[in-house]
Enzyme design. Structure first.
Site, short mmCIF file in Angstrom:
data_model
loop_
_atom_site.label_atom_id
_atom_site.label_comp_id
_atom_site.label_asym_id
_atom_site.label_seq_id
_atom_site.Cartn_x
_atom_site.Cartn_y
_atom_site.Cartn_z
N ASP A 179 1.66 4.40 2.57
CA ASP A 179 2.63 3.33 2.26
C ASP A 179 2.78 2.47 3.51
O ASP A 179 3.39 2.88 4.49
CB ASP A 179 3.98 3.93 1.87
CG ASP A 179 4.02 4.27 0.39
OD1 ASP A 179 4.57 5.31 0.02
OD2 ASP A 179 3.49 3.47 -0.40
N ASP A 196 4.40 4.97 -8.77
CA ASP A 196 4.84 5.22 -7.40
C ASP A 196 6.36 5.15 -7.32
O ASP A 196 6.95 4.09 -7.46
CB ASP A 196 4.21 4.16 -6.48
CG ASP A 196 4.50 4.40 -5.01
OD1 ASP A 196 3.89 3.71 -4.17
OD2 ASP A 196 5.34 5.27 -4.70
#
Ligand code: DX5
Ligand code: ZN
Length: 225
Positions: free
Chosen positions: A36, A177
């Site tokens: 991320d 996600d």
């Protein structure tokens, strides 16, 4: 192509002992490492950067999945030592040059993904389904781990599957996600999710090991290794 499976969200790893967590992820046969990347502009947080990708490159057999939560990714992709075979997702909301960025990633041999924030409609995909290998449906607002899934997430996942199938894109995978908990993972899989970004909710948990959580999560999404 983004394969089915679990993509471990590295922003949730124990940075005091990454070797331990990486070994556990490998033992659990986790399919992807999810980086991320946040720039404090597109999302209100900083997390991993190019250093994280470089530090793990060549140190693990697990494939790389790089989620660019950054403004103007086209000007930052060169910061990373991306390699053919990497999965790389860019946010439709982060660039006026989405088609160019995706086509460039594909030409460079990567699996190109379009990431959509919760409020972003599927129509942004209308002219890029031919260059998108996968669609990342944010099931939380991007920026932080430990959040709760947004209310319309499950409906959006199934609508995305219907949208892609109607466009003849049956091979385009859906990645989810955010708050991929055991309970949510069952519903997300039923709605059509193929790849699951797992963080504090379903993999890096206080109450069980990574291996135990991965096994339980696989049961929930029915991808048994
Ligand atoms: C959101 C982050 C989180 C994280 C997963 O920007 O990308 O989705 O990876 O963390 P949990 O499982 O805690 O939601
Ligand atoms: Zn992510």
């Amino acid at each position: 192509m983004l394969g089915k499976g679990i993509s471990a969200s590295l922003m949730c790893v124990d940075f005091a002992d990454t070797k331990k967590d990486l070994a556990a992820l490998e033992k659990a046969k986790i399919e992807y490492l999810h980086f991320d990347i946040m720039d404090g502009a597109f999302v209100p947080n900083y997390t991993l950067g190019p250093w994280a990708v470089s530090s793990l490159r060549g140190k693990t057999p697990i494939a790389f999945d790089i989620h660019l939560m950054v403004e103007r990714p086209e000007s930052k992709i060169s910061y990373f030592n991306l390699e053919p075979g990497d999965a790389v997702s860019v946010h439709a909301e982060s660039t006026p040059h989405l088609q160019r960025v995706l086509a460039g990633l594909k030409d460079a041999g990567m699996a190109a993904g379009v990431a959509l924030n919760p409020a972003t409609p599927l129509t942004v995909l209308d002219y890029v389904t031919d260059v998108a290998d996968f669609v990342l449906i944010m099931t939380v607002n991007p920026g932080y781990a430990g959040q709760k899934m947004v209310p319309n997430a499950l409906e959006k996942i199934s609508r995305t599957r219907d949208y892609l199938d109607a466009k003849g894109c049956a091979d385009t995978a859906i990645q989810v996600d955010g708050n991929v908990s055991f309970e949510n993972a069952v519903k997300m899989a039923a709605a059509g999710a193929d790849n699951f970004v797992a963080g504090t909710a379903g993999l890096f948990r206080r109450d069980m090991s990574i291996e135990a959580a991965a096994a339980r999560l696989r049961e929930c999404i029915r991808i048994v290794k």
